[in-house]
Design an enzyme around this catalytic site. Structure first.
Site, PDB file in Angstrom:
ATOM      1  CD  GLN A 181      -3.449  -4.308   6.824  1.00 11.45           C
ATOM      2  OE1 GLN A 181      -3.302  -3.388   6.047  1.00 11.45           O
ATOM      3  NE2 GLN A 181      -4.146  -5.398   6.522  1.00 11.45           N
TER       4      GLN A 181
ATOM      5  CE  LYS B 271      -3.753  -2.471   2.229  1.00 17.41           C
ATOM      6  NZ  LYS B 271      -4.417  -2.892   3.457  1.00 17.41           N
TER       7      LYS B 271
ATOM      8  CG  ASP C 199      -9.770  -0.157   4.873  1.00 16.36           C
ATOM      9  OD1 ASP C 199      -9.445  -0.483   3.714  1.00 16.36           O
ATOM     10  OD2 ASP C 199      -9.102  -0.436   5.875  1.00 16.36           O
TER      11      ASP C 199
END
Ligand code: NAD
Length: 314
Positions: free
Chosen positions: A97, A53, A120
């Protein structure tokens, strides 16, 4: 029949190429978009995801910041990190995460992220927007799958779609996005009786299960578009021999590397039955990161638009 390969890497490259001028325009007008990635502890799988990422941000000219609190962090300490990122003007997107250590209340952390920085698409506010089909960041993996289907001109409206899996991050948002594209959607899960019969009705079959090669040829309507979300590591030789009967090179790969990466769809029977199919690796995985970049750029654009609409506010 041999299926058309739906190449996630080339779709990712197109998405990123389209984002590049938007990033440059933001940088010229205001500042680069910024993404903060919070990685708790040292989970090797999460490390790999976060590295890719951050790398994608670098290639696109997005500012990225990696925060790596220790495994022993408390919920309160995590909340303080998130609140600080919420306040910082140069951060447009916040990604925590998962999974988090057991002592951290993941739900509270998710709720604390400002919805406009939730790249997200997991915040309940954004999930509500998804249900209502109003603009907001969408969960990256399902959003990437819709992009893939559209760019390969796989018809969705009026088609029968079956999603296997009902997780909050893939199955449920996938089903809703397909519904908003006017598919007739069925969601299957671990308690669905006669899963194969349900799946055989699908013109578009999305497998998001996490079980290697569970979706065999009998699950697939001939000619269907099959999207394989699963990422499974096969380590047992007997299982590999059962799946890769005609592919001795795969058994050699297992002996050399200790594991084989494969999806939820049977790697030989899937392409034989389907009309179009995503490979694993190289299918859905690359799209997830592309959509994270897309959500970050969009978040930066929205924040700039809001600033321009209210020039006196900070
Ligand atoms: P999850 O474990 O949260 O959900 C799995 C779902 O599968 C559950 O809803 C469960 O009901 C269903 N299921 C389990 N066993 C089943 C069975 N025997 N029959 C029918 N349904 C069954 O998993 P997830 O987070 O949704 O991820 C699913 C898979 O997708 C995993 O392999 C994961 O690694 C992969 N994944 C890949 C990406 C990517 O970018 N490529 C992103 C997210 C997830």
């Amino acid at each position: 029949m041999s299926a058309q390969i739906l190449d996630g890497k080339s779709v990712r490259d197109s998405i990123l190429a389209e984002l590049k001028p938007r990033v440059e325009a933001l940088a010229a007008k205001h500042r680069r978009p910024g993404l903060a990635v919070v990685l708790v502890g040292d989970n090797p799988a999460s490390e790999i995801y976060v590295r890719s990422k951050v790398k994608a941000c670098g290639e696109l000219g997005i500012f990225s910041e990696r925060l790596t609190p220790p495994d022993s962090i408390t919920t309160e300490e995590m909340l303080a990190i998130v609140e600080d990122l919420n306040r910082r003007p140069e951060i447009d997107g916040i990604l925590v995460q998962m999974p988090l250590p057991a002592q951290v209340d993941a739900r509270r952390i998710l709720l604390a992220i400002s919805p406009e920085k939730d790249v997200d698409g997991f915040h309940p506010y954004n999930v509500g927007c998804l249900v209502a089909n109003s603009p907001a960041p969408r969960a990256c993996t399902p959003a990437g799958i819709i992009e893939l289907l559209k760019r390969y001109r796989v018809p969705i409206a009026g088609r029968r779609a079956v999603v296997i899996g009902r997780s909050d991050i893939v199955g449920k948002p996938m089903a809703l996005l397909l519904l908003h594209e006017n598919a007739t959607v069925t969601i299957c899960h671990s308690k669905t009786p006669d899963l194969a019969a349900e799946c055989r009705r699908a013109d578009i079959l999305v497998a998001a299960i996490g079980r290697a090669a569970l979706v065999t040829g009998e699950f697939i309507k001939p000619g269907a578009a099959v999207i394989d979300v699963g990422m499974n590591r096969l380590t047992r030789r007997e299982e590999a021999e059962r799946i890769y009967t005609r592919q001795p090179e795969k058994l050699r790969q297992l002996a050399e590397k200790g594991s084989i990466l494969l999806g939820d769809v049977h790697p030989i029977e899937g392409p034989e039955m389907a009309g179009a199919i995503t490979p694993v690796p190289g299918g859905v995985g690359p799209l997830t990161i592309a959509m994270l970049m897309s959500n970050t750029v969009r978040a930066a654009e929205r924040r700039l638009e809001a600033r321009e609409a209210a020039p006196c506010s900070s």
